[in-house]
Scaffold this active site. Structure first.
Site, mmCIF file in Angstrom:
data_model
loop_
_atom_site.group_PDB
_atom_site.id
_atom_site.type_symbol
_atom_site.label_atom_id
_atom_site.label_comp_id
_atom_site.label_asym_id
_atom_site.label_seq_id
_atom_site.Cartn_x
_atom_site.Cartn_y
_atom_site.Cartn_z
ATOM 1 N N GLU A 146 16.538 7.481 -4.152
ATOM 2 C CA GLU A 146 16.126 7.908 -5.498
ATOM 3 C C GLU A 146 17.354 8.179 -6.367
ATOM 4 O OE1 GLU A 146 13.101 7.715 -6.376
ATOM 5 O OE2 GLU A 146 11.830 8.014 -4.621
ATOM 6 N N CYS A 176 3.414 -7.475 -12.795
ATOM 7 C CA CYS A 176 4.380 -8.522 -13.143
ATOM 8 C C CYS A 176 4.616 -8.478 -14.660
ATOM 9 C CB CYS A 176 3.853 -9.894 -12.728
ATOM 10 S SG CYS A 176 2.481 -10.463 -13.742
ATOM 11 N N CYS A 185 1.353 -9.450 -16.807
ATOM 12 C CA CYS A 185 0.278 -8.451 -16.802
ATOM 13 C C CYS A 185 0.732 -7.149 -17.461
ATOM 14 C CB CYS A 185 -0.209 -8.191 -15.378
ATOM 15 S SG CYS A 185 -0.966 -9.651 -14.626
HETATM 16 ZN ZN ZN Z 1 0.442 -9.991 -12.750
#
Ligand code: ZN
Length: 211
Positions: free
Chosen positions: A96, A184, A187
């Site tokens: 992190e 992605c 989207c």
């Molecule tokens: Zn996607």
């Protein structure tokens, strides 16, 4: 797959490896895989994480698949140098790493300059798709950069964005599966467009009420 550089093993040479990607991309698993291999090679290892990340156990680096190793929580980058004995430690892992202050770049360089293999893992982008804290700088000074990908929950392509599902504008929001979803580029852009439309609709409705 990343394989350790074996050349010049006898010479005390350090370097920096960055493992970065979105949430659910397996960053921590990859960090721990490398740490485990160093462990098999009987190397002296120190593992750190920011004290801010207390999702699960106080002293463990825990990945989503529940493989874990003992790590030291630290409050800032300078604290890492206090814990690391430059004469004996061979490998330093930091999970992190995006949560650390900007001094983390100098700390990693100093460790590597002193012959230590430094492996850091972190989120490369925040939930708005902006580079996260010192990640770009770390990627620039590192010898090796590995970008891990999640799977887009909408179309199944490789995902690189951590889309936040709850309305909260803080950059740092520690959460689990219910707070984020990997998407992605295609989207992610689609979802963000829809969210912006909804926001402006809300705004228009409020204006109508005011009138
Ligand atoms: Zn996607």
């Amino acid at each position: 797959m990343f394989l350790e550089n074996k050349a010049n093993r006898n010479i005390n040479r350090g370097w920096i490896e960055v493992v970065c990607g979105s949430m659910f991309s397996g960053k921590t698993e990859e960090l721990l895989r490398r740490i485990r291999r160093a462990n098999f090679a009987n190397q002296k290892i120190e593992l750190f994480k920011p004290a801010i990340d207390v999702r699960y156990a106080e002293e463990e680096v825990v990945s989503h698949d529940s493989t874990s190793m003992i790590s030291t929580p630290v409050h800032n980058s300078a604290e890492i140098l206090i814990y690391v004995n430059l004469d004996t430690v061979e490998v330093v892992g930091i999970d992190e790493v995006q949560f650390f202050d900007e001094g983390i770049v100098d700390v990693c360089n100093k460790l590597a300059d002193n012959g230590i293999r430094v492996i850091v893992a972190g989120l490369d982008m925040d939930y708005t798709g902006k580079p996260f804290a010192s990640m770009p700088q770390l990627m620039a000074v590192a010898e090796y950069v590995t970008k891990t990908h999640a799977i887009c929950v909408k179309c199944g392509d490789l995902a690189q964005y951590s889309h936040r599902l709850v309305a909260n504008k803080k950059q740092v929001l520690l959460g689990e599966k219910d707070s984020y979803e990997p998407l992605c580029r295609h989207c992610y852009n689609e979802v963000r467009r829809m969210e912006e439309d909804e926001n402006s609709k809300d705004f228009e409705e409020k204006e109508e009420i005011l009138e």
